[in-house]
Design an enzyme around this catalytic site. Structure first.
Site, PDB file in Angstrom:
ATOM      1  N   HIS A  82      -9.147  -7.029   4.693  1.00 12.10           N
ATOM      2  CA  HIS A  82      -7.764  -6.562   4.825  1.00 12.10           C
ATOM      3  C   HIS A  82      -6.834  -7.711   5.211  1.00 12.10           C
ATOM      4  O   HIS A  82      -5.713  -7.811   4.695  1.00 12.10           O
ATOM      5  CB  HIS A  82      -7.655  -5.442   5.857  1.00 12.10           C
ATOM      6  N   ARG A 122      -5.792   8.189   3.644  1.00 10.91           N
ATOM      7  CA  ARG A 122      -5.577   7.700   2.275  1.00 10.91           C
ATOM      8  C   ARG A 122      -4.313   8.266   1.626  1.00 10.91           C
ATOM      9  O   ARG A 122      -4.240   8.427   0.411  1.00 10.91           O
ATOM     10  CB  ARG A 122      -6.792   7.997   1.390  1.00 10.91           C
ATOM     11  N   SER A 123      -3.304   8.554   2.452  1.00 11.89           N
ATOM     12  CA  SER A 123      -2.041   9.079   1.919  1.00 11.89           C
ATOM     13  C   SER A 123      -1.085   7.969   1.518  1.00 11.89           C
ATOM     14  O   SER A 123      -0.048   8.246   0.915  1.00 11.89           O
ATOM     15  CB  SER A 123      -1.368   9.985   2.962  1.00 11.89           C
ATOM     16  N   GLY A 124      -1.407   6.724   1.854  1.00 11.64           N
ATOM     17  CA  GLY A 124      -0.533   5.606   1.522  1.00 11.64           C
ATOM     18  C   GLY A 124       0.277   5.089   2.699  1.00 11.64           C
ATOM     19  O   GLY A 124       1.192   4.289   2.522  1.00 11.64           O
ATOM     20  N   GLU A 142      -4.926  -8.906  16.836  1.00  4.87           N
ATOM     21  CA  GLU A 142      -5.828  -7.796  17.127  1.00  4.87           C
ATOM     22  C   GLU A 142      -5.760  -7.498  18.622  1.00  4.87           C
ATOM     23  O   GLU A 142      -5.949  -8.385  19.447  1.00  4.87           O
ATOM     24  CB  GLU A 142      -7.258  -8.152  16.720  1.00  4.87           C
TER      25      GLU A 142
END
Length: 169
Positions: free
Chosen positions: A50, A12-14, A62
């Protein structure tokens, strides 16, 4: 045109947002190459959400392991993510780090043999303490060595800290 970029950081750091925005700044129709296996129905729905959030300008592909089979010549491609990609090899080899790392390296080298802009997203999972769990320690080793290997091939390495990009290379 060939360029290899590694975007790294904690959960979740971007990282993914940064990589996607970078890809969109370089191409009107970038490729999003997802490496995650689908674990259950909730995870499948998350993946579909997403895809919808990214929008129609993206080509979504994918592929859990065999990236070298994907032709991205002339494209800008976000590979999200190296950590999940390595997980697929690690699981298949029952936690054999050497075998997993060998497969990842061989696959990576074949994949980047194309003329494309590659934006790899990965996690820095080894910044915390040492796990008492042997399997977790081996997986952390695999990711650390994979990240080092990829970074050596990169033109740029960016680390995200709390959403702020820091240019490493």
């Amino acid at each position: 045109m060939k360029k290899i970029i590694l975007v790294t950081g904690g959960q979740r750091s971007g990282k993914s947002s940064y990589a996607q925005n970078l890809a969109l700044s370089l191409s009107e129709n970038p490729v999003y190459l997802a490496t995650s296996a689908i674990w259950d129905d909730e995870h499948r729905e998350r993946i579909e959400r997403h895809k919808r959030d990214r929008g129609p300008e993206w080509t979504n592909i994918e592929e859990e392991k065999e990236l070298q089979n994907i032709n991205v010549t002339g494209r800008v491609v976000v590979i999200d993510c190296v950590t999940l990609w390595c997980t697929n090899f690690f699981t298949e080899t029952n936690g054999d780090v050497e075998q997993s790392l060998s497969s990842v390296k061989k696959n990576f080298e074949a994949f980047i043999n194309q003329e494309a802009v590659f934006i790899f997203v990965t996690n820095e999972i080894g910044l915390g303490g040492t796990s008492p769990n042997d399997l977790q320690r081996r997986f952390t080793d695999l990711i650390g060595w994979t990240n080092q290997f990829i970074a050596k091939h990169c033109d740029e390495v960016v680390m995200l800290v709390s959403g702020i990009p820091l240019m490493v290379k």
